[in-house]
Scaffold this motif. Sequence first.
Motif, PDB file in Angstrom:
ATOM      1  N   MET A  20      57.857 101.312 110.338  1.00  0.00           N
ATOM      2  CA  MET A  20      58.800 102.310 109.825  1.00  0.00           C
ATOM      3  C   MET A  20      60.239 101.866 110.058  1.00  0.00           C
ATOM      4  N   ALA A  57      61.099  99.136 107.593  1.00  0.00           N
ATOM      5  CA  ALA A  57      61.188  99.664 106.228  1.00  0.00           C
ATOM      6  C   ALA A  57      62.332 100.664 106.079  1.00  0.00           C
ATOM      7  N   GLY A  58      62.791 101.220 107.194  1.00  0.00           N
ATOM      8  CA  GLY A  58      63.860 102.211 107.144  1.00  0.00           C
ATOM      9  C   GLY A  58      63.405 103.544 106.583  1.00  0.00           C
ATOM     10  N   ARG A  59      62.127 103.868 106.794  1.00  0.00           N
ATOM     11  CA  ARG A  59      61.614 105.157 106.299  1.00  0.00           C
ATOM     12  C   ARG A  59      60.400 105.586 107.122  1.00  0.00           C
ATOM     13  N   MET A  60      60.210 106.892 107.158  1.00  0.00           N
ATOM     14  CA  MET A  60      59.032 107.440 107.837  1.00  0.00           C
ATOM     15  C   MET A  60      57.879 107.512 106.846  1.00  0.00           C
ATOM     16  N   ALA A  61      56.722 107.034 107.270  1.00  0.00           N
ATOM     17  CA  ALA A  61      55.535 107.093 106.411  1.00  0.00           C
ATOM     18  C   ALA A  61      54.299 106.829 107.256  1.00  0.00           C
ATOM     19  N   THR A  97      51.798 101.840 105.083  1.00  0.00           N
ATOM     20  CA  THR A  97      52.673 100.678 105.218  1.00  0.00           C
ATOM     21  C   THR A  97      53.022 100.174 103.830  1.00  0.00           C
ATOM     22  N   TYR A 128      61.534 110.695 113.313  1.00  0.00           N
ATOM     23  CA  TYR A 128      62.684 109.799 113.262  1.00  0.00           C
ATOM     24  C   TYR A 128      63.925 110.584 113.651  1.00  0.00           C
ATOM     25  N   GLY A 142      66.047 102.043 115.107  1.00  0.00           N
ATOM     26  CA  GLY A 142      66.342 101.802 113.708  1.00  0.00           C
ATOM     27  C   GLY A 142      67.184 100.570 113.450  1.00  0.00           C
ATOM     28  N   GLN A 200      68.992 105.770 116.943  1.00  0.00           N
ATOM     29  CA  GLN A 200      67.973 106.367 116.072  1.00  0.00           C
ATOM     30  C   GLN A 200      66.641 105.703 116.388  1.00  0.00           C
ATOM     31  N   TYR A 206      62.338 105.495 115.556  1.00  0.00           N
ATOM     32  CA  TYR A 206      61.149 105.815 114.779  1.00  0.00           C
ATOM     33  C   TYR A 206      60.016 105.963 115.790  1.00  0.00           C
TER      34      TYR A 206
END
Length: 156
Positions: free
Chosen positions: A69, A72-76, A79, A104, A141, A147, A149
């Motif tokens: 995450m 990738a710079g995103r929450m999910a 993958t 995050y 992050g 920041q 994750y």
Amino acid sequence: MKKGILKGAALCAALFLAACQTARTPGEGGGASTSAYGYLAEIRSANGLGKLVSDPQLEKAALQQAGYMARAGRMAHTTGWGKDFAARMKDNSVQGAAAENIAYGRMDMAKLFDIWMNSPGHRRNMLDPRFSRFGLAYVRGGAGSDQKYWALVMGR
């Protein structure tokens, strides 16, 4: 010709291993499970449930997802290469029921668990009586970023 192919294969293997090593982001969130033990014990005890035990296998799975995450710079829960939660658990030899909470932001652990307890789905995961083990990890992050994750993986 064979010698050139072998050199090429060795180079590819070395690059693959180097990518695996950097992808794990060693040290980020190391020991997060130990710090989270008290929070989870209190949450579960207040709801009539037994404590969860910190598990290195689940912490490894959590660290992998937190690292993904952050990169990738995103929450999910998936993958970028199409692995969903079930596939990631299988890859980490996690068998049986399992669940994952992600988050995050700029928060300490107390705020993190407060947010999850006030979210019905996350709360349900943490209070699932089937679970006896957990792993928690985070990855920042970026360099110097506050920041984080976060990934919490719980299982039997």
